[in-house]
Structures are given as structure tokens and as C-alpha cells.
Design an enzyme around this catalytic site. Structure first.
Site, PDB file in Angstrom:
ATOM      1  N   LYS A   1      32.945  87.602  56.992  1.00  0.00           N
ATOM      2  CA  LYS A   1      33.587  88.801  56.423  1.00  0.00           C
ATOM      3  C   LYS A   1      35.099  88.596  56.294  1.00  0.00           C
ATOM      4  O   LYS A   1      35.689  88.862  55.254  1.00  0.00           O
ATOM      5  CB  LYS A   1      33.309  90.037  57.298  1.00  0.00           C
ATOM      6  CG  LYS A   1      31.827  90.339  57.473  1.00  0.00           C
ATOM      7  CD  LYS A   1      31.583  91.570  58.330  1.00  0.00           C
ATOM      8  CE  LYS A   1      32.051  91.458  59.761  1.00  0.00           C
ATOM      9  NZ  LYS A   1      31.331  90.474  60.601  1.00  0.00           N
TER      10      LYS A   1
ATOM     11  N   ARG B   1      27.376  90.574  71.149  1.00  0.00           N
ATOM     12  CA  ARG B   1      27.840  91.092  69.843  1.00  0.00           C
ATOM     13  C   ARG B   1      26.715  91.035  68.801  1.00  0.00           C
ATOM     14  O   ARG B   1      26.554  91.947  67.990  1.00  0.00           O
ATOM     15  CB  ARG B   1      29.057  90.286  69.363  1.00  0.00           C
ATOM     16  CG  ARG B   1      30.327  90.637  70.118  1.00  0.00           C
ATOM     17  CD  ARG B   1      31.398  89.581  69.965  1.00  0.00           C
ATOM     18  NE  ARG B   1      31.852  89.434  68.603  1.00  0.00           N
ATOM     19  CZ  ARG B   1      32.545  88.381  68.155  1.00  0.00           C
ATOM     20  NH1 ARG B   1      32.856  87.400  68.980  1.00  0.00           N
ATOM     21  NH2 ARG B   1      32.934  88.324  66.907  1.00  0.00           N
TER      22      ARG B   1
ATOM     23  N   ARG C   1      30.110 100.419  61.538  1.00  0.00           N
ATOM     24  CA  ARG C   1      29.282  99.589  62.410  1.00  0.00           C
ATOM     25  C   ARG C   1      28.099 100.349  62.978  1.00  0.00           C
ATOM     26  O   ARG C   1      27.310  99.792  63.735  1.00  0.00           O
ATOM     27  CB  ARG C   1      30.132  99.088  63.567  1.00  0.00           C
ATOM     28  CG  ARG C   1      30.671  97.709  63.308  1.00  0.00           C
ATOM     29  CD  ARG C   1      31.502  97.321  64.492  1.00  0.00           C
ATOM     30  NE  ARG C   1      31.369  95.946  64.817  1.00  0.00           N
ATOM     31  CZ  ARG C   1      32.210  95.005  64.363  1.00  0.00           C
ATOM     32  NH1 ARG C   1      33.158  95.297  63.534  1.00  0.00           N
ATOM     33  NH2 ARG C   1      32.053  93.769  64.746  1.00  0.00           N
TER      34      ARG C   1
ATOM     35  N   ARG D   1      35.652  78.399  65.301  1.00  0.00           N
ATOM     36  CA  ARG D   1      36.641  79.289  64.680  1.00  0.00           C
ATOM     37  C   ARG D   1      37.988  79.239  65.408  1.00  0.00           C
ATOM     38  O   ARG D   1      38.064  79.227  66.629  1.00  0.00           O
ATOM     39  CB  ARG D   1      36.140  80.733  64.683  1.00  0.00           C
ATOM     40  CG  ARG D   1      37.241  81.700  64.270  1.00  0.00           C
ATOM     41  CD  ARG D   1      36.746  83.008  63.829  1.00  0.00           C
ATOM     42  NE  ARG D   1      36.083  83.754  64.891  1.00  0.00           N
ATOM     43  CZ  ARG D   1      35.493  84.916  64.698  1.00  0.00           C
ATOM     44  NH1 ARG D   1      35.479  85.445  63.494  1.00  0.00           N
ATOM     45  NH2 ARG D   1      34.911  85.545  65.688  1.00  0.00           N
TER      46      ARG D   1
ATOM     47  N   ARG E   1      39.394  83.113  69.852  1.00  0.00           N
ATOM     48  CA  ARG E   1      39.380  84.508  70.313  1.00  0.00           C
ATOM     49  C   ARG E   1      38.682  84.658  71.670  1.00  0.00           C
ATOM     50  O   ARG E   1      37.699  83.973  71.938  1.00  0.00           O
ATOM     51  CB  ARG E   1      38.668  85.371  69.263  1.00  0.00           C
ATOM     52  CG  ARG E   1      39.617  86.053  68.333  1.00  0.00           C
ATOM     53  CD  ARG E   1      38.944  86.684  67.144  1.00  0.00           C
ATOM     54  NE  ARG E   1      37.777  87.517  67.429  1.00  0.00           N
ATOM     55  CZ  ARG E   1      37.057  88.102  66.483  1.00  0.00           C
ATOM     56  NH1 ARG E   1      37.405  87.956  65.212  1.00  0.00           N
ATOM     57  NH2 ARG E   1      36.006  88.820  66.786  1.00  0.00           N
TER      58      ARG E   1
END
Ligand code: AP5
Length: 257
Positions: free
Chosen positions: A39, A197, A114, A153, A186
């Protein structure tokens, strides 16, 4: 950006980009997809071509956490566990952002709504502001791929720019291409938090896909392809709204003659 330091070439490029943006349709869209589906990555590309604003509730919340605002302190607890932050906090942060002048060409909602309650709340918010959602894009991806992506990431926290050490590396390892500042892994990208998650996505956010599907403005894209291929399809979907709209306008004009 400090304009006095930009080269003439950079300024010309930027001017050209902004001129191209002006030719693009004004749209508000939602990007839906599990953590790691792309996203943020796709939002960056849309921003460049369409000059919309990106409202990533994750980035907005991380900003509050970094500044240690009262909302940020409450949000951090939930984010560190991979749970959703309360609707009350998220909605209040979002309303201020929607009204910002940078959002006048269009908005990319990245990571919001969400759950079904947030989807309803968004309708109300947008109605009050005289806006609407034009397209909802779902990025579809297998769960195993998500873990690989999140592992690699690296992010520039201040801008939300996203890289990947395997598929989308920065020019210099560990450094943001634009600002030269360090990139980070992160806090919530640890495997056990990621698991939570994904579970929360399946329980609470997946029903939002059905919500928009029933409203007829959902498009699903296979996000298991290279970044540019995913973007080409996404861009076509956005431009397609424009051409359908123009075709309808031409038809209306034809019948009114
Ligand atoms: P948030 O920051 O929104 O995280 P997320 O939704 O979990 O999504 P991610 O940012 O992890 O992934 P992405 O889909 O943007 O993927 P990306 O482009 O980075 O939310 C974080 C937390 O904040 C939540 O857990 C929650 O606690 C809270 N929160 C946020 N919004 C909330 C809300 N509305 N209500 C309540 N709480 C909220 O890509 C991932 C990696 O893959 C990158 O390295 C990228 O380079 C790479 N990649 C991307 N596309 C490709 C491709 N096509 N091929 C190969 N690699 C690719």
C-alpha cells in the site's frame, strides 16, 4: 525542499511533473491490503503521477508516537502489539488531515478504514466535507510472501518512504535516497508482531473488502508481481474511471442535442 539549493534541471523536472498531474483526474481512493502488500509503495507512485495526498493512518500515528503526543502515547501500546489503535484516536487524527490544502486534488487512504465502523465513519466524514470515495483498490497477496517482504523492508520514518533490501533497495545501503538520512526497520516488523497484524487484518479488515464490493467500487489487483507491473494496472484502473466518466458525459451531451 529548499528551492535555493535545487538545480535548474530539478526545478524543470518538478514543474513538468506538476503540469502532468494537473491533467490527471481528481479522485479519492482507498488502498486495502494486509501488512506488507504494498500500500505504501504504490501510494508513493500515485503521489508522483497524480499529486494526491497520502493519508496513511500508520504514518500519522507513528508521527504522534515520535512526538509523544497524548494520542501517540496511547497508540504506541496497541501498535507495539500489532493491534488496532482505538477508532476515536484514528478518526480524530484523520479529520484534521482530510482538511489539509494538500488534499485538494485527491486523497489516497492508505491503511484506513481498517474495520466496518471506520468505513461507516469515513462515509460520514467525507459527506460532511462534500467528498466521496471514487475507487477502492484491494492488493491481493499470499501470506508467506508478506513475511519475506516485511523482513526486508526499510523505511524513512519522517517521509514514510519505503524500500526493500531485496526488491527495492535504496541507492546507498541504509540511507534514504532523497534526504540522505538513515533508514530503519520498523518496531512492529518483528515476526511475532507481524503474525498478530495479519490475524487482525483477516478478522477485522477483510470484511471491509466485502463492504466496498457490495457498493460496486472495488477493484482487486494481483500484488504478487513486480512493483511497476502492479502500479501499471493500478494506474489504468484510476484512469479508466476518467474515461468511463468522459464517455458518459459524451453520451449525455449526444442525447441532449
Ligand atoms: P500501517 O503502517 O498502516 O501498516 P500496515 O497496514 O500493516 O501496512 P504496512 O505499512 O506494513 O505495509 P504496506 O502494505 O504499506 O506495504 P509496503 O508498501 O510498506 O499500520 C501500522 C499500525 O498502526 C497497525 O498495526 C495499527 O496498530 C496502527 N493503525 C494504522 N492504521 C490504523 C487504523 N486505521 N485503525 C487502527 N489502527 C491503525 O511494502 C512492504 C515491503 O514490500 C517493502 O519493503 C516494499 O519495498 C516491498 N514491496 C512492495 N511491493 C512489492 C512488490 N510488488 N514486489 C516486491 N516487494 C514489494
Amino acid at each position: 525542499m529548499d528551492l535555493s539549493r535545487a538545480t535548474i534541471e530539478d526545478l524543470k523536472k518538478e514543474l513538468n511533473r506538476r503540469e502532468q498531474c494537473e491533467k490527471m483526474p481528481k479522485r479519492n481512493l482507498i488502498l486495502l491490503g494486509p501488512p506488507g502488500s504494498g500500500k505504501g509503495t504504490q501510494s508513493g507512485k500515485i503521489l508522483n503521477d497524480f499529486c494526491y495526498c497520502q493519508l496513511s493512518t500508520g504514518d500519522l500515528l507513528r508521527e504522534h508516537v515520535a512526538k509523544k503526543t497524548p494520542q501517540g502515547l496511547k497508540a504506541k501500546e496497541a501498535m507495539d502489539k500489532g493491534q488496532l489503535v482505538s477508532d476515536e484516536i484514528v478518526n480524530s487524527i484523520l479529520l484534521t488531515a482530510i482538511r489539509s490544502p494538500q488534499c485538494s486534488r485527491g486523497i489516497i487512504f492508505d491503511g484506513y478504514p481498517r474495520n466496518s465502523e471506520q468505513a461507516e465513519e469515513l462515509n460520514t466524514l467525507l459527506q460532511t466535507e462534500g467528498k466521496q470515495i471514487d475507487k477502492v483498490i484491494e492488493l491481493k497477496i499470499n501470506e508467506e510472501e508478506l513475511y519475506d517482504r516485511i523482513e526486508g523492508r526499510r523505511v524513512h520514518l519522517a517521509s514514510g518512504r519505503v524500500y526493500n533490501i531485496n526488491s527495492n533497495p535504496p541507492k546507498v545501503e541504509g540511507i534514504d535516497d532523497v534526504t540522505g538520512e538513515p533508514l530503519v526497520h520498523r518496531n512492529d516488523d518483528k515476526k511475532e508482531v507481524m503474525k498478530s497484524r495479519i490475524e487482525i487484518y483477516n478478522q477485522k479488515t477483510a470484511p471491509v473488502v466485502d463492504y466496498y464490493s457490495k457498493r460496486g467500487n472495488l477493484a482487486t489487483i494481483n500484488a504478487m508481481r513486480p512493483i511497476n507491473e502492479v502500479y501499471d494496472e493500478l494506474k489504468n484502473k484510476l484512469l479508466w474511471i476518467k474515461s468511463v466518466w468522459l464517455d458518459n458525459l459524451r453520451l449525455i451531451k449526444y442525447f441532449l442535442k
